[in-house]
Design a protein around this motif. Structure first.
Motif, PDB file in Angstrom:
ATOM      1  N   ILE A  14      39.682  59.523  20.042  1.00 28.62           N
ATOM      2  CA  ILE A  14      40.321  60.643  19.359  1.00 28.62           C
ATOM      3  C   ILE A  14      41.643  60.221  18.733  1.00 28.62           C
ATOM      4  O   ILE A  14      42.105  60.863  17.785  1.00 28.62           O
ATOM      5  N   VAL A  15      42.256  59.150  19.227  1.00 30.17           N
ATOM      6  CA  VAL A  15      43.480  58.638  18.598  1.00 30.17           C
ATOM      7  C   VAL A  15      43.179  58.201  17.172  1.00 30.17           C
ATOM      8  O   VAL A  15      43.905  58.540  16.226  1.00 30.17           O
ATOM      9  N   GLU A  16      42.095  57.452  16.986  1.00 30.38           N
ATOM     10  CA  GLU A  16      41.729  56.979  15.655  1.00 30.38           C
ATOM     11  C   GLU A  16      41.350  58.146  14.749  1.00 30.38           C
ATOM     12  O   GLU A  16      41.629  58.123  13.546  1.00 30.38           O
ATOM     13  N   ALA A  17      40.710  59.179  15.310  1.00 22.17           N
ATOM     14  CA  ALA A  17      40.330  60.341  14.506  1.00 22.17           C
ATOM     15  C   ALA A  17      41.551  61.168  14.114  1.00 22.17           C
ATOM     16  O   ALA A  17      41.701  61.572  12.954  1.00 22.17           O
ATOM     17  N   LEU A  18      42.441  61.419  15.052  1.00 18.04           N
ATOM     18  CA  LEU A  18      43.610  62.248  14.782  1.00 18.04           C
ATOM     19  C   LEU A  18      44.610  61.563  13.863  1.00 18.04           C
ATOM     20  O   LEU A  18      45.416  62.226  13.210  1.00 18.04           O
ATOM     21  N   ASN A  19      44.533  60.239  13.781  1.00 22.27           N
ATOM     22  CA  ASN A  19      45.431  59.504  12.885  1.00 22.27           C
ATOM     23  C   ASN A  19      45.109  59.782  11.414  1.00 22.27           C
ATOM     24  O   ASN A  19      45.887  59.428  10.533  1.00 22.27           O
ATOM     25  N   LEU A  20      43.983  60.455  11.141  1.00 21.66           N
ATOM     26  CA  LEU A  20      43.605  60.789   9.780  1.00 21.66           C
ATOM     27  C   LEU A  20      44.337  62.018   9.258  1.00 21.66           C
ATOM     28  O   LEU A  20      44.314  62.293   8.055  1.00 21.66           O
ATOM     29  N   ILE A  21      44.990  62.770  10.148  1.00 19.43           N
ATOM     30  CA  ILE A  21      45.562  64.058   9.778  1.00 19.43           C
ATOM     31  C   ILE A  21      47.050  63.926   9.473  1.00 19.43           C
ATOM     32  O   ILE A  21      47.806  63.387  10.290  1.00 19.43           O
ATOM     33  N   PRO A  22      47.514  64.424   8.337  1.00 21.31           N
ATOM     34  CA  PRO A  22      48.963  64.443   8.062  1.00 21.31           C
ATOM     35  C   PRO A  22      49.690  65.293   9.098  1.00 21.31           C
ATOM     36  O   PRO A  22      49.168  66.311   9.566  1.00 21.31           O
ATOM     37  N   GLY A  23      50.889  64.881   9.449  1.00 23.03           N
ATOM     38  CA  GLY A  23      51.673  65.631  10.431  1.00 23.03           C
ATOM     39  C   GLY A  23      51.467  65.189  11.855  1.00 23.03           C
ATOM     40  O   GLY A  23      52.135  65.681  12.763  1.00 23.03           O
ATOM     41  N   THR A  24      50.538  64.251  12.080  1.00 24.67           N
ATOM     42  CA  THR A  24      50.338  63.692  13.413  1.00 24.67           C
ATOM     43  C   THR A  24      50.765  62.224  13.407  1.00 24.67           C
ATOM     44  O   THR A  24      50.665  61.540  12.389  1.00 24.67           O
ATOM     45  N   SER A  25      51.242  61.744  14.540  1.00 25.62           N
ATOM     46  CA  SER A  25      51.650  60.348  14.657  1.00 25.62           C
ATOM     47  C   SER A  25      51.256  59.828  16.030  1.00 25.62           C
ATOM     48  O   SER A  25      51.161  60.582  16.997  1.00 25.62           O
ATOM     49  N   ILE A  26      51.010  58.525  16.091  1.00 19.16           N
ATOM     50  CA  ILE A  26      50.602  57.870  17.336  1.00 19.16           C
ATOM     51  C   ILE A  26      51.820  57.272  18.011  1.00 19.16           C
ATOM     52  O   ILE A  26      52.595  56.553  17.388  1.00 19.16           O
ATOM     53  N   GLN A  27      51.981  57.561  19.288  1.00 28.28           N
ATOM     54  CA  GLN A  27      53.043  56.969  20.095  1.00 28.28           C
ATOM     55  C   GLN A  27      52.408  56.111  21.176  1.00 28.28           C
ATOM     56  O   GLN A  27      51.493  56.562  21.868  1.00 28.28           O
ATOM     57  N   SER A  28      52.877  54.882  21.311  1.00 28.60           N
ATOM     58  CA  SER A  28      52.364  53.967  22.335  1.00 28.60           C
ATOM     59  C   SER A  28      53.414  53.756  23.403  1.00 28.60           C
ATOM     60  O   SER A  28      54.591  53.532  23.083  1.00 28.60           O
ATOM     61  N   ASN A  76      32.220  58.573   9.492  1.00 28.69           N
ATOM     62  CA  ASN A  76      32.551  57.861   8.246  1.00 28.69           C
ATOM     63  C   ASN A  76      33.716  56.904   8.436  1.00 28.69           C
ATOM     64  O   ASN A  76      33.745  55.816   7.833  1.00 28.69           O
ATOM     65  N   TYR A  77      34.702  57.310   9.236  1.00 28.41           N
ATOM     66  CA  TYR A  77      35.877  56.477   9.477  1.00 28.41           C
ATOM     67  C   TYR A  77      35.734  55.615  10.727  1.00 28.41           C
ATOM     68  O   TYR A  77      36.667  54.926  11.124  1.00 28.41           O
ATOM     69  N   ASN A  78      34.556  55.656  11.335  1.00 26.98           N
ATOM     70  CA  ASN A  78      34.277  54.812  12.486  1.00 26.98           C
ATOM     71  C   ASN A  78      35.345  54.974  13.574  1.00 26.98           C
ATOM     72  O   ASN A  78      35.806  53.985  14.158  1.00 26.98           O
ATOM     73  N   ALA A  79      35.732  56.201  13.832  1.00 31.56           N
ATOM     74  CA  ALA A  79      36.776  56.487  14.810  1.00 31.56           C
ATOM     75  C   ALA A  79      36.144  56.581  16.201  1.00 31.56           C
ATOM     76  O   ALA A  79      35.485  57.565  16.534  1.00 31.56           O
ATOM     77  N   LYS A  80      36.363  55.559  17.009  1.00 30.09           N
ATOM     78  CA  LYS A  80      35.740  55.506  18.331  1.00 30.09           C
ATOM     79  C   LYS A  80      36.470  56.382  19.344  1.00 30.09           C
ATOM     80  O   LYS A  80      35.877  56.837  20.315  1.00 30.09           O
TER      81      LYS A  80
END
Length: 351
Positions: free
Chosen positions: A58-72, A52-56
């Motif tokens: 796991i970074v894009e999928a995990l960004n949907l969850i509160p309490g998680t953040s992406i570090q580059s 549904n969120y077109n998350a290609k």
């Protein structure tokens, strides 16, 4: 300010009897909570939500969850997930309960892991199940692969996105009752990503605008699984996953890189072979996991932006390469003490 618009078009086609990929139960780790009601809660991202969120990735999928953040991390062009402030060394990544890590420093590029062959993602935020093993005091991320549920099922997807990006995947599976087979393949690549038409940075010596320099990436993946289910409670499965990737590292736009800050990963390859089993003996059971994980990469460092044809440091030790592996096993057993109590224990070994 004029901006480039990113457009993603994805078409999914169910083949023959339809695609209804189930959850690979052997790849799950039992938890005591499935809602955000406690510090040790586990969140499940299922395949439908991912689609549904077109998350290609796991970074894009995990960004949907509160309490998680992406570090580059720019120096290596990698993305990492932080769970409530803790990185992968304290909230590790697993595939079907198998630990995944880059041996030389423990950090793994989450953006290299695509979602097309996953049935769900389990995310534990604090108080992760001890059955997963060591280093999970801050949480854990477990990628659960697909398992077929019908005599024949298939799924195909194609897409395109900005930066001359293309993606495609196919999942095929068959469940014949006493045995099943599953095959998945995917490919994602992009040439670059676009910048604003009004892009400007003072003294931007390493970027002229338009398309971001050296921002290409390519990921190929295959996932093959075969399983034997002699009865309703026992299951034995062998799984092989191969990932092949290469990527560029966009340079710092204004820094003086002194002729050595232009990087390209010529290959970033990983292979995993693992065997999972569960045998039920009535009031108690035994589960086992045996795995071999191989990781290889090669980093080339150049002196010149744009051309990328002259090795830095006079070519000495360039390109560098890495070739390593991990292997291990775990055994889990549970005994039903009463209708509401089960005692579980696990032994883990990894080198």
């Amino acid at each position: 300010m004029k901006k480039h618009l990113m457009i993603l078009s994805l078409a999914t086609i169910s083949a023959l009897y339809g695609a209804d990929n189930g959850v690979f139960e052997l790849g799950k780790v039992d938890v005591s909570a499935t809602t955000e009601t406690s510090a040790g809660a586990t969140t499940i991202i299922d395949a439908q939500t991912i689609e549904n969120y077109n998350a290609k990735t796991i970074v894009e999928a995990l960004n949907l969850i509160p309490g998680t953040s992406i570090q580059s991390f720019g120096a290596r062009n990698e993305q990492m997930i932080m769970i409530r402030g803790f990185d992968v060394k304290h909230a590790p990544l697993f595939i079907d309960g198998i630990p995944i890590a880059v041996p030389y420093d423990g950090y793994v590029d989450f953006s290299r892991f695509t979602t097309f062959d996953l049935s769900e993602i389990e995310v534990s935020k604090g108080l992760a199940s001890p059955l997963l093993g060591a280093n999970t005091f801050a949480g854990a991320i477990n990628l659960v692969t697909k398992k077929p549920t019908k005599a024949f099922e298939g799924e195909v997807g194609l897409g395109a996105f900005s930066g001359n990006g293309k993606t495609g995947y196919i999942n095929l599976g068959s469940n014949q009752g006493s045995y099943y087979v599953q095959a998945s393949a995917s490919k994602t690549q992009r040439d670059t990503y676009p910048l604003s038409d009004d892009f400007t940075v003072k003294n931007a010596t390493n970027e002229e605008g338009g398309d971001r320099n050296n921002a290409y990436a390519k990921d190929d993946k295959i996932n093959l699984k075969a399983g034997f289910t002699p009865n309703a409670t026992d299951e034995y499965a062998l799984n092989y996953i191969r990932q092949n990737a290469d990527k560029g590292v966009p340079p710092d736009v204004a820094a003086n890189l002194a002729g050595r800050g232009f990087w390209q990963w010529r290959y970033w390859d990983k292979q995993s072979l693992y065997f999972l089993s569960k045998t039920d003996f009535g009031n108690w059971y035994v589960k086992s996991r045996l795995f071999y994980d191989k990781f290889q990469n090669s980093l080339a460092i150049y002196t010149n932006n744009g051309l990328y044809n002259t090795f830095a440091y006079g070519g000495v030790g360039n390109p560098s390469w890495y070739d390593e592996y991990t292997k291990g096993a775990s055994v889990e057993s549970g005994v039903k003490l009463s209708s509401s109590n089960t005692l579980k224990m696990a032994l883990h070994y990894k080198i």
